[in-house]
Design a protein around this motif. Structure first.
Motif, PDB file in Angstrom:
ATOM      1  N   VAL A  66       0.863  -1.177   0.000  1.00 19.71           N
ATOM      2  CA  VAL A  66       0.000   0.000   0.000  1.00 19.71           C
ATOM      3  C   VAL A  66       0.897   1.224   0.000  1.00 19.71           C
ATOM      4  O   VAL A  66       1.727   1.392   0.888  1.00 19.71           O
ATOM      5  N   GLY A  67       0.737   2.047  -1.011  1.00 16.98           N
ATOM      6  CA  GLY A  67       1.526   3.271  -1.097  1.00 16.98           C
ATOM      7  C   GLY A  67       0.937   4.361  -0.221  1.00 16.98           C
ATOM      8  O   GLY A  67      -0.014   4.151   0.533  1.00 16.98           O
ATOM      9  N   SER A  68       1.499   5.540  -0.328  1.00 19.06           N
ATOM     10  CA  SER A  68       1.020   6.710   0.405  1.00 19.06           C
ATOM     11  C   SER A  68       0.106   7.522  -0.489  1.00 19.06           C
ATOM     12  O   SER A  68       0.189   7.443  -1.713  1.00 19.06           O
ATOM     13  N   TRP A  69      -0.754   8.315   0.137  1.00 18.57           N
ATOM     14  CA  TRP A  69      -1.559   9.252  -0.637  1.00 18.57           C
ATOM     15  C   TRP A  69      -0.617  10.231  -1.324  1.00 18.57           C
ATOM     16  O   TRP A  69       0.410  10.611  -0.761  1.00 18.57           O
ATOM     17  N   SER A  70      -0.953  10.662  -2.527  1.00 14.87           N
ATOM     18  CA  SER A  70      -0.098  11.540  -3.323  1.00 14.87           C
ATOM     19  C   SER A  70       0.044  12.933  -2.717  1.00 14.87           C
ATOM     20  O   SER A  70       0.966  13.663  -3.055  1.00 14.87           O
ATOM     21  N   LYS A  71      -0.868  13.299  -1.830  1.00 11.08           N
ATOM     22  CA  LYS A  71      -0.782  14.572  -1.110  1.00 11.08           C
ATOM     23  C   LYS A  71      -1.527  14.413   0.212  1.00 11.08           C
ATOM     24  O   LYS A  71      -2.445  13.611   0.328  1.00 11.08           O
ATOM     25  N   TYR A  72      -1.093  15.152   1.205  1.00 12.80           N
ATOM     26  CA  TYR A  72      -1.721  15.142   2.540  1.00 12.80           C
ATOM     27  C   TYR A  72      -1.858  13.722   3.104  1.00 12.80           C
ATOM     28  O   TYR A  72      -2.872  13.375   3.697  1.00 12.80           O
ATOM     29  N   ASN A  73      -0.814  12.924   2.927  1.00 10.59           N
ATOM     30  CA  ASN A  73      -0.833  11.534   3.372  1.00 10.59           C
ATOM     31  C   ASN A  73      -1.141  11.403   4.862  1.00 10.59           C
ATOM     32  O   ASN A  73      -1.901  10.523   5.260  1.00 10.59           O
ATOM     33  N   LEU A 127      -2.032   0.578  -4.737  1.00 12.16           N
ATOM     34  CA  LEU A 127      -2.058  -0.640  -3.928  1.00 12.16           C
ATOM     35  C   LEU A 127      -1.851  -1.824  -4.865  1.00 12.16           C
ATOM     36  O   LEU A 127      -2.202  -1.754  -6.037  1.00 12.16           O
ATOM     37  N   SER A 128      -1.326  -2.902  -4.328  1.00 13.32           N
ATOM     38  CA  SER A 128      -1.266  -4.136  -5.107  1.00 13.32           C
ATOM     39  C   SER A 128      -1.341  -5.313  -4.150  1.00 13.32           C
ATOM     40  O   SER A 128      -1.006  -5.188  -2.966  1.00 13.32           O
ATOM     41  N   TYR A 129      -1.809  -6.433  -4.667  1.00 14.67           N
ATOM     42  CA  TYR A 129      -1.936  -7.625  -3.836  1.00 14.67           C
ATOM     43  C   TYR A 129      -2.098  -8.846  -4.723  1.00 14.67           C
ATOM     44  O   TYR A 129      -2.519  -8.752  -5.882  1.00 14.67           O
ATOM     45  N   LEU A 130      -1.756 -10.005  -4.154  1.00 10.86           N
ATOM     46  CA  LEU A 130      -1.903 -11.283  -4.839  1.00 10.86           C
ATOM     47  C   LEU A 130      -3.228 -11.889  -4.409  1.00 10.86           C
ATOM     48  O   LEU A 130      -3.437 -12.165  -3.223  1.00 10.86           O
ATOM     49  N   MET A 131      -4.134 -12.058  -5.373  1.00  7.44           N
ATOM     50  CA  MET A 131      -5.426 -12.676  -5.082  1.00  7.44           C
ATOM     51  C   MET A 131      -5.262 -14.192  -5.150  1.00  7.44           C
ATOM     52  O   MET A 131      -4.523 -14.702  -5.994  1.00  7.44           O
ATOM     53  N   PRO A 132      -5.942 -14.924  -4.263  1.00  2.61           N
ATOM     54  CA  PRO A 132      -5.778 -16.386  -4.264  1.00  2.61           C
ATOM     55  C   PRO A 132      -6.385 -17.028  -5.508  1.00  2.61           C
ATOM     56  O   PRO A 132      -7.244 -16.445  -6.173  1.00  2.61           O
ATOM     57  N   LYS A 133      -5.928 -18.229  -5.802  1.00  5.32           N
ATOM     58  CA  LYS A 133      -6.487 -18.938  -6.944  1.00  5.32           C
ATOM     59  C   LYS A 133      -7.949 -19.254  -6.654  1.00  5.32           C
ATOM     60  O   LYS A 133      -8.385 -19.328  -5.502  1.00  5.32           O
ATOM     61  N   SER A 134      -8.704 -19.409  -7.717  1.00  3.23           N
ATOM     62  CA  SER A 134     -10.116 -19.765  -7.587  1.00  3.23           C
ATOM     63  C   SER A 134     -10.379 -20.939  -8.523  1.00  3.23           C
ATOM     64  O   SER A 134      -9.467 -21.447  -9.163  1.00  3.23           O
ATOM     65  N   ALA A 152      -9.057  -1.047 -10.741  1.00  2.00           N
ATOM     66  CA  ALA A 152      -8.314  -2.294 -10.544  1.00  2.00           C
ATOM     67  C   ALA A 152      -7.924  -2.889 -11.886  1.00  2.00           C
ATOM     68  O   ALA A 152      -8.749  -3.014 -12.794  1.00  2.00           O
ATOM     69  N   LEU A 153      -6.642  -3.240 -11.996  1.00  4.40           N
ATOM     70  CA  LEU A 153      -6.115  -3.896 -13.191  1.00  4.40           C
ATOM     71  C   LEU A 153      -5.638  -5.294 -12.809  1.00  4.40           C
ATOM     72  O   LEU A 153      -4.937  -5.462 -11.804  1.00  4.40           O
ATOM     73  N   THR A 154      -6.042  -6.289 -13.590  1.00  9.60           N
ATOM     74  CA  THR A 154      -5.649  -7.678 -13.332  1.00  9.60           C
ATOM     75  C   THR A 154      -5.090  -8.292 -14.617  1.00  9.60           C
ATOM     76  O   THR A 154      -5.734  -9.133 -15.245  1.00  9.60           O
ATOM     77  N   PHE A 183     -11.644 -20.685 -11.267  1.00 11.13           N
ATOM     78  CA  PHE A 183     -11.531 -20.207 -12.640  1.00 11.13           C
ATOM     79  C   PHE A 183     -10.146 -19.704 -13.033  1.00 11.13           C
ATOM     80  O   PHE A 183      -9.782 -19.766 -14.202  1.00 11.13           O
ATOM     81  N   VAL A 184      -9.391 -19.161 -12.069  1.00 10.96           N
ATOM     82  CA  VAL A 184      -8.084 -18.575 -12.396  1.00 10.96           C
ATOM     83  C   VAL A 184      -7.042 -18.949 -11.344  1.00 10.96           C
ATOM     84  O   VAL A 184      -7.369 -19.207 -10.190  1.00 10.96           O
ATOM     85  N   LYS A 185      -5.796 -18.935 -11.784  1.00 14.00           N
ATOM     86  CA  LYS A 185      -4.688 -19.150 -10.846  1.00 14.00           C
ATOM     87  C   LYS A 185      -4.521 -17.901  -9.980  1.00 14.00           C
ATOM     88  O   LYS A 185      -5.100 -16.846 -10.268  1.00 14.00           O
ATOM     89  N   ALA A 186      -3.743 -18.003  -8.924  1.00  9.62           N
ATOM     90  CA  ALA A 186      -3.451 -16.824  -8.103  1.00  9.62           C
ATOM     91  C   ALA A 186      -2.891 -15.745  -9.026  1.00  9.62           C
ATOM     92  O   ALA A 186      -2.112 -16.044  -9.930  1.00  9.62           O
ATOM     93  N   ASN A 187      -3.318 -14.498  -8.832  1.00 19.54           N
ATOM     94  CA  ASN A 187      -2.880 -13.441  -9.736  1.00 19.54           C
ATOM     95  C   ASN A 187      -2.820 -12.103  -9.019  1.00 19.54           C
ATOM     96  O   ASN A 187      -3.509 -11.881  -8.026  1.00 19.54           O
ATOM     97  N   MET A 188      -2.003 -11.229  -9.556  1.00 18.98           N
ATOM     98  CA  MET A 188      -1.819  -9.902  -8.970  1.00 18.98           C
ATOM     99  C   MET A 188      -2.918  -8.950  -9.422  1.00 18.98           C
ATOM    100  O   MET A 188      -3.373  -8.999 -10.556  1.00 18.98           O
ATOM    101  N   CYS A 189      -3.289  -8.071  -8.496  1.00 15.49           N
ATOM    102  CA  CYS A 189      -4.205  -6.987  -8.797  1.00 15.49           C
ATOM    103  C   CYS A 189      -3.479  -5.689  -8.470  1.00 15.49           C
ATOM    104  O   CYS A 189      -2.801  -5.596  -7.437  1.00 15.49           O
ATOM    105  N   TYR A 190      -3.607  -4.710  -9.345  1.00 16.20           N
ATOM    106  CA  TYR A 190      -2.969  -3.404  -9.166  1.00 16.20           C
ATOM    107  C   TYR A 190      -4.075  -2.356  -9.118  1.00 16.20           C
ATOM    108  O   TYR A 190      -4.814  -2.191 -10.089  1.00 16.20           O
ATOM    109  N   GLU A 191      -4.200  -1.699  -7.967  1.00 25.38           N
ATOM    110  CA  GLU A 191      -5.263  -0.717  -7.775  1.00 25.38           C
ATOM    111  C   GLU A 191      -4.705   0.695  -7.672  1.00 25.38           C
ATOM    112  O   GLU A 191      -3.620   0.900  -7.153  1.00 25.38           O
ATOM    113  N   THR A 192      -5.495   1.633  -8.141  1.00 26.55           N
ATOM    114  CA  THR A 192      -5.249   3.040  -7.863  1.00 26.55           C
ATOM    115  C   THR A 192      -6.515   3.549  -7.193  1.00 26.55           C
ATOM    116  O   THR A 192      -7.617   3.360  -7.716  1.00 26.55           O
ATOM    117  N   ALA A 193      -6.352   4.147  -6.009  1.00 27.77           N
ATOM    118  CA  ALA A 193      -7.476   4.716  -5.267  1.00 27.77           C
ATOM    119  C   ALA A 193      -7.476   6.226  -5.480  1.00 27.77           C
ATOM    120  O   ALA A 193      -6.420   6.864  -5.461  1.00 27.77           O
TER     121      ALA A 193
END
Length: 170
Positions: free
Chosen positions: A61-68, A92-99, A127-129, A101-111
């Protein structure tokens, strides 16, 4: 206990994304929930939501771009206005567990912090997967609208939408 603050002058209810999946009253005070979801010092999202409930791993989890340090505080410090924090972004990024339908995979989020005041805050996430089949062909958007209903409660509206940057599928 406690009344909701008045709607800010000129306040317009934020638009939802395409599909509203959740709309509920939460028996938690608005400022407490805002701190839990937005403050960089809060571990609620990473510990309770990501690790415990969703079983995500390799969480960053990164920091807020301003006023963190200020985002999520009960009261913003003197010299920082509510409108100053609007537009802040966090990665933010995280490894989602396998299901099934799909193997474990990374998700890359921008909030994105789209609205921030004592009556309402809006958190929008992209969210990008790229590791899932066809994952590079769509962007998953989620929007959380939280409204201060007074006392120890608030209203949460969660909506989602898929975006197809290269055109709709087949």
């Amino acid at each position: 206990k406690g009344v909701a603050p008045p709607k800010p002058e000129g306040f317009e209810m934020p638009e939802n994304l395409e599909d509203v999946g959740l709309e509920l009253e939460i028996p938690v005070g608005f400022r407490r929930l805002r701190w839990a979801l937005l403050a960089s010092k809060s571990t609620f999202v990473t510990d309770a939501v990501f690790r415990t409930e969703a079983k995500y791993e390799n969480i960053t989890v990164g920091s807020w771009s301003k006023y963190n340090e200020e985002i999520g505080m009960g009261t913003l410090p003197e010299g920082v206005k509510e409108e100053d924090v609007i537009g802040a972004e966090k990665e933010l990024s995280y490894l989602m567990p396998k299901s099934a339908f799909v193997k474990a995979n990374m998700c890359y989020e921008t909030a994105y912090l789209d609205m921030y005041n004592d009556y309402c805050f809006v958190l929008r996430k992209k969210a990008l997967t790229p590791e899932v089949p066809y994952g590079s062909t769509f962007v998953a958007w989620t929007k959380y609208i939280v409204i201060n209903t007074g006392g120890d409660s608030c209203k949460l509206i969660c909506s989602v939408e898929a975006e197809f940057p290269n055109g709709p599928p087949m």
